[in-house]
Scaffold this motif. Structure first.
Motif, PDB file in Angstrom:
ATOM      1  N   ALA A 619       0.897  -1.292   0.021  1.00 18.55           N
ATOM      2  CA  ALA A 619      -0.176  -0.059  -0.019  1.00 18.55           C
ATOM      3  C   ALA A 619       0.707   1.115   0.181  1.00 18.55           C
ATOM      4  O   ALA A 619       1.953   1.418   0.504  1.00 18.55           O
ATOM      5  N   ASP A 620       0.205   2.234  -0.575  1.00 10.61           N
ATOM      6  CA  ASP A 620       1.125   3.447  -0.544  1.00 10.61           C
ATOM      7  C   ASP A 620       1.326   4.407   0.723  1.00 10.61           C
ATOM      8  O   ASP A 620       2.496   4.876   0.889  1.00 10.61           O
ATOM      9  N   ASN A 621       0.412   4.130   1.591  1.00 11.31           N
ATOM     10  CA  ASN A 621       0.716   4.926   2.895  1.00 11.31           C
ATOM     11  C   ASN A 621       0.133   3.859   4.289  1.00 11.31           C
ATOM     12  O   ASN A 621      -0.589   3.091   3.656  1.00 11.31           O
ATOM     13  N   ARG A 622       0.140   4.374   5.372  1.00 11.97           N
ATOM     14  CA  ARG A 622      -0.558   3.745   6.545  1.00 11.97           C
ATOM     15  C   ARG A 622      -1.769   3.476   6.452  1.00 11.97           C
ATOM     16  O   ARG A 622      -2.189   2.445   6.789  1.00 11.97           O
ATOM     17  N   THR A 623      -2.538   4.559   5.915  1.00  9.40           N
ATOM     18  CA  THR A 623      -3.835   4.489   6.123  1.00  9.40           C
ATOM     19  C   THR A 623      -4.432   3.238   5.303  1.00  9.40           C
ATOM     20  O   THR A 623      -5.424   2.278   5.482  1.00  9.40           O
ATOM     21  N   GLU A 624      -4.226   3.067   3.980  1.00  9.66           N
ATOM     22  CA  GLU A 624      -4.321   2.204   3.160  1.00  9.66           C
ATOM     23  C   GLU A 624      -3.856   0.900   3.679  1.00  9.66           C
ATOM     24  O   GLU A 624      -4.530  -0.253   3.140  1.00  9.66           O
ATOM     25  N   SER A 625      -2.562   0.623   4.055  1.00  7.66           N
ATOM     26  CA  SER A 625      -2.277  -0.621   4.513  1.00  7.66           C
ATOM     27  C   SER A 625      -3.252  -0.996   5.726  1.00  7.66           C
ATOM     28  O   SER A 625      -3.396  -2.310   5.746  1.00  7.66           O
ATOM     29  N   ALA A 626      -3.665  -0.078   6.584  1.00  5.72           N
ATOM     30  CA  ALA A 626      -4.432  -0.422   7.838  1.00  5.72           C
ATOM     31  C   ALA A 626      -5.862  -0.805   6.973  1.00  5.72           C
ATOM     32  O   ALA A 626      -6.482  -2.005   7.765  1.00  5.72           O
ATOM     33  N   LYS A 627      -6.297  -0.219   6.043  1.00  8.92           N
ATOM     34  CA  LYS A 627      -7.869  -0.887   5.551  1.00  8.92           C
ATOM     35  C   LYS A 627      -7.457  -2.111   4.771  1.00  8.92           C
ATOM     36  O   LYS A 627      -8.528  -2.788   5.090  1.00  8.92           O
ATOM     37  N   GLU A 628      -6.590  -2.499   4.332  1.00 10.27           N
ATOM     38  CA  GLU A 628      -6.343  -3.827   4.070  1.00 10.27           C
ATOM     39  C   GLU A 628      -6.293  -4.747   4.983  1.00 10.27           C
ATOM     40  O   GLU A 628      -7.027  -5.789   4.971  1.00 10.27           O
ATOM     41  N   LEU A 629      -5.781  -4.473   6.283  1.00 12.46           N
ATOM     42  CA  LEU A 629      -5.870  -5.216   7.320  1.00 12.46           C
ATOM     43  C   LEU A 629      -7.382  -5.487   7.974  1.00 12.46           C
ATOM     44  O   LEU A 629      -7.433  -6.652   8.491  1.00 12.46           O
ATOM     45  N   LYS A 630      -7.958  -4.144   7.781  1.00  3.95           N
ATOM     46  CA  LYS A 630      -9.208  -4.339   8.268  1.00  3.95           C
ATOM     47  C   LYS A 630      -9.991  -5.399   7.551  1.00  3.95           C
ATOM     48  O   LYS A 630     -10.813  -6.023   8.182  1.00  3.95           O
TER      49      LYS A 630
END
Length: 1008
Positions: A619-630
């Motif tokens: 993912a490009d940033n931490r927010t997008e990375s957290a959304k995938e984990l969600k």
């Protein structure tokens, strides 16, 4: 007659380079006789033969010794005269000539002088006639010898007694030139007729024939050897006259055969009777090659008649032939091995023809087996003969047969040899069992064919596996296996009869069970009849439970895996009642154990989890990375949890069981959980749990798929997302941060379960994040390393705000202050502002200097301290202080510290004396005393020998100045020893006073 006139000299033209012959043979020495060489049949040259005869086959074969010779002149008269008669006739002729001359001279001359002159003239004529008669005797004897040889029915009819009688008849010796030349000519003709042409091989009887004829002629070995050398010259001339390469090759072979036969004829004497190297410029190795090649050819022709019926007598005769041919044991061994291989290759060729025939009938296989049996019988015979008590008398090369080095020793032929071996194995097992003698024969056949152990074992295993399956099928159909009291004993007996590996038999049993299981699950489930049939097969074949479970896991597991993948692919919204029923039917209808079903489901689910993790990392940033984990957390809650419940046969609405062990562990760490604010938030209350719904499963995790660091990084990513919230970027470079409620922390707890994190690992992530935040702000507060009361209050507030436990906050504070203090201490030591006294005070205050100050810096501080002692001017040196206390305070190696002290003492000792003299010249009395005290201190550390100085008066002045400073008697005595001053000079120096020193300084200034 000069015999050299009968020989034409070698051609003087330059021939092309030879492979075996030299450019031209050296002529024999002038003292050695040369003989005429006649080659009537020209057997040694195929390029100089006369045109073929057109006479009929009944024409008599020409005599090798030529046609009879006729006597001319007085030779017929001489032939009829015996030696006594010849002598009497000579005397009568001489006497008659003298008498006639005397009478004629007296008659016509009329006086005695004329009579004597006439007698002399006619006497000389009579003597010449008598000489002519006697001189013709050797020629007549030679002609008679030639006619005798030509008249004989063959060379074997010539007798030594007849030749001796001819010599005796004419009263000549065999050494007579003419007679000896005729002997050599006859011998040369015979040898030339015996040796085959260049293109033909030796027959093997040439040596005995030549030796027998040589003995019959009675010719001496040197003369016979000369004949052999002359034949070699003649062959060389034929080679020069050859018109093509084939002719050159034939003459070279003829010369090699001549060398070989000649060497055997003369035996050990051939080395000096036959100077091949000197005459023909050939090397010893070329002579050895000629002997070797011809010996090999003769022995090979001898072996050509040897078949498979070998006995002791034949082997003894082969050994005798080898010795007679002068063939080495190594070459004889190689030839016999090659002959054995060719015999075996003939059998293999016939066997392969039978196997590869178009119809490949049973007769062809039988013929192949018969040929292989012949090979094995021949091999057994050779092995038994090689172990014979008289094996030393047998031909070399006995032993097992091998195809190595033959036509079948190649990768292309290996398939044919494997085909033969398979045919023999099949024939050996045709009766349903493997006999012991057949097993031995197979081992021998494997060695003969050159097959590897793995290749042979693979063929035997393949054939025996088929036979074993056939016997097993017959036992099933006949009911013998079912009626056997012990199924294991029945199967073991079957393996022993076939010499079959029980482990391979177990693999066949497993394969049979798997095929049966595949038939039973063709409809997608196992009913009671299928289970009973499988149980029967398992019991009869003695298949262990572990193997059965593995088969069910593979075969039934593949069907169950398909159902699981269909359920997973349905997604969050597609996991409906039909999917649930399909999963339950597959899990329970295939009779899978819960562990096996969970293992299959776990493998499929973890692949999906890893896909989510992969997308999160990219993912490009931490927010997008957290959304995938969600999304992964939602997938685990809505799909995986339902799947696990269906596999277990439980209701998805039932609350999950809390692990007792984890509760106990959490109780033990309750204090730390309560101290960290973020840890408290991942423990939701009942209201929040009811709002969020059921929790996700924790049995399928990524603990074994990801490293501990990777799992903790993913957890930390989502934890930062919970702390900072969701960041939304808007135009003009601004961003909006949306805080999240405590429900995100509950999802964080579920993420920890998916990642397989333990309580300790979870606490470590939260604590490391709090420590990082606390350290960043604490380093700003403690920038100068000073810890004041106000700063302590700031740090306490910071600790409470980040929720870090006190003990961890104190460690961070101590680490920061210690680092700052260590830097300050090292700077002070480097600038010389810190001595050993201050170091001891810091240690008494509890400062850990051992870790703050590096070892090299502590060693430098020790060296500086010792140097100060040696330059203090007191003259004191405390060994306990320097060697023990100071190294202990600075944590320096005592042995290394002692070496440093000694090095410094030696250096300062000489420097102190120089400095004292310099101060003496400057009239610095106190400085002189201080320098001499430093000298004495260095001497205490390292006792020194007496020192030397170029100006003795200055040394005396130094001692006088030091003596007036009221030193200790012990120091004064030691200084006197070091300055090498006598007692009288010392007393004088004490009495001189200040004036003496002044005078000495002035004198020194004057000198300069």
């Amino acid at each position: 007659m000069n015999p050299s006139l009968l020989l034409s000299p070698p051609s003087s033209s330059q021939p092309r380079p030879l492979l075996f012959f030299p450019l031209s043979p050296n002529p024999l020495p002038s003292t050695r006789r040369r003989f005429r060489v006649s080659l009537p049949r020209n057997s040694l040259s195929t390029h100089h033969q006369s045109p073929p005869s057109t006479s009929s086959p009944e024409t008599e074969k020409p005599n090798i010794f030529g046609a009879p010779k006729e006597l001319t002149g007085i030779q017929p008269l001489v032939q009829n005269l015996s030696p006594p008669v010849r002598l009497a006739t000579s005397a009568v002729i001489l006497a008659g000539a003298l008498a006639a001359g005397y009478g004629l001279g007296l008659r016509f001359g009329g006086n005695r002088n004329a009579a004597f002159g006439g007698a002399a003239i006619l006497g000389a004529a009579g003597g010449a006639a008598a000489y002519a008669v006697n001189a013709a005797v050797p020629e007549v004897a030679a002609v008679t010898l030639h006619n005798y040889a030509a008249a004989c029915d063959g060379p074997e009819a010539i007798k030594r007694e007849d030749i001796e009688n001819i010599a005796k008849k004419y009263g000549v010796s065999k050494q007579d030139e003419a007679f000896n030349m005729e002997l050599c000519d006859i011998y040369s003709r015979f040898v030339s007729s015996v040796l085959p042409p260049g293109g033909e091989n030796l027959r093997g009887d040439e040596v005995e024939t030549i030796i027998s004829f040589k003995n019959a002629l009675g010719i001496d070995d040197p003369d016979a050897a000369s004949v052999h050398m002359e034949i070699g010259r003649q062959i060389f001339r034929f080679r020069l006259e050859a018109e093509d390469r084939d002719g050159d090759l034939e003459q070279r072979r003829a010369f090699q055969k001549l060398i070989y036969v000649s060497t055997l004829v003369f035996g050990d004497a051939s080395s000096f009777l036959l100077p091949w190297k000197r005459v023909f410029k050939v090397t010893d190795s070329q002579v050895e090659i000629a002997i070797r090649d011809n010996a090999k050819q003769l022995y090979a022709s001898k072996l050509a008649s040897v078949g498979r019926d070998i006995d002791e007598k034949l082997l003894v005769s082969l050994r005798e032939a080898q010795l007679k041919y002068k063939l080495s044991d190594e070459l004889a061994k190689d030839l016999l091995i090659e002959h054995k291989r060719k015999l075996v290759e003939e059998n293999i060729f016939v066997a392969l023809q039978g196997l590869k025939s178009r119809g490949r009938t049973v007769g062809g296989v039988k013929q192949a087996v018969e040929e292989l049996d012949k090979i094995l019988s021949f091999n057994d015979l050779l092995i038994s003969l090689s172990k014979h008590p008289d094996a030393d008398r047998f031909a070399r090369g006995l032993g097992p047969v091998s195809l190595v080095g033959g036509d079948y020793d190649s990768d292309r032929k290996m398939d044919d040899l494997k085909l033969l071996y398979r045919a023999y194995v099949t024939d050996s097992l045709s009766g349903g069992r493997m006999e012991n003698h057949k097993l031995t024969a197979l081992n021998q056949l494997r060695n003969i064919l050159g097959l590897g152990n793995k290749e042979a074992e693979a063929i035997i295993l393949d054939v025996s596996s088929k036979v074993y399956q056939k016997r097993l099928s017959q036992a099933f159909q006949s009911g013998d296996l079912e009626m056997a009291d012990s199924k294991a004993a029945f199967l073991q007996n079957l393996c022993e009869e076939l010499h079959f590996d029980p482990q391979k038999a177990s693999e066949i049993h497993e394969e049979i069970y798997r095929k049966k299981l595949q038939q039973c699950v063709a409809d997608g489930e196992l009913d009671d009849s299928d289970v009973a049939a499988l149980l029967k097969v398992r019991v009869m074949l003695c298949i262990p439970q572990q193997t059965v479970d593995a088969a069910h896991s593979d075969i039934c597991g593949s069907l169950f895996e398909k159902a699981v993948k269909d359920a997973i692919s349905s997604g969050v919204d597609g996991y409906d009642a039909d999917v649930k029923n399909a999963v339950r039917k597959a899990a329970h209808g295939l009779r899978l154990t819960r562990e096996a079903a969970m293992s299959i489901a776990s493998k499929a689910v973890r692949k999906v989890f890893l896909n989510y993790v992969k997308r999160s990392r990219s993912a490009d940033n931490r927010t997008e990375s957290a959304k995938e984990l969600k999304k992964m957390i939602a997938f685990n809650t809505l799909v995986v949890s339902e799947l696990v419940a269906d596999i277990k046969g439980e209701s998805s609405d039932a609350p999950p069981e809390e692990p007792v062990k984890e509760e106990v562990k959490q109780d033990d760490e309750e204090d730390e959980w309560e101290s960290l604010q973020t840890l408290r938030k991942i423990r939701p209350n009942k209201e929040l749990m009811e709002k969020l719904g059921k929790p996700g499963q924790t049995e399928i995790t990524l603990k074994d798929d990801l490293s501990e660091r990777d799992r903790m990084d993913l957890y930390k990513t989502y934890l930062l997302y919970c702390l900072t919230g969701e960041v939304t970027r808007i135009p003009f470079g601004a961003q909006i941060t949306t805080k999240k409620d405590d429900s995100e922390y509950v999802l964080l707890n579920q993420l920890g379960g998916i990642l397989g994190l333990t309580s300790e690992e979870t606490v470590q992530v939260h604590r490391s994040l709090a420590e990082q935040a606390f350290r960043q702000q604490a380093e700003v507060i403690l920038a100068d390393g000073q810890l004041t009361k106000s700063r302590i209050e700031q740090l306490n507030e910071l600790q409470k705000s980040v929720g870090l436990p006190g003990e961890y906050a104190q460690k961070i504070i101590k680490s920061i202050t210690t680092t700052k203090m260590a830097a300050a201490i090292e700077t002070a030591i480097g600038q010389g502002r810190l001595n050993i006294t201050q170091i001891r005070e810091l240690k008494e205050a509890g400062v850990d200097l051992d870790n703050m100050i590096s070892e090299s810096l502590r060693e430098n501080l020790f060296k500086k301290t010792v140097d100060e002692i040696f330059s203090s001017g007191t003259g004191e040196f405390d060994e306990e202080e320097v060697y023990e206390k100071i190294p202990a305070d600075l944590k320096v190696n005592p042995q290394k510290a002692k070496g440093v002290v000694h090095d410094l003492a030696r250096t300062r000792l000489s420097n102190s004396l120089i400095q004292a003299v310099a101060l003496l010249r400057q009239r610095n009395r106190a400085g002189v005393v201080s320098s001499l005290n430093d000298l004495l201190a260095c001497d205490k550390a390292v006792p020194s020998e007496p020192l030397s100085w170029e100006v003795p008066e200055e040394v005396a002045d130094l001692f006088g100045v030091y003596a007036r400073s009221n030193p200790d008697p012990e120091k004064l005595s030691r200084l006197q020893y070091l300055l090498d001053i006598s007692d009288s000079v010392a007393e004088a120096a004490k009495e001189m006073g200040e004036g003496a020193a002044s005078v000495g300084a002035e004198e020194e200034k004057f000198v300069f």
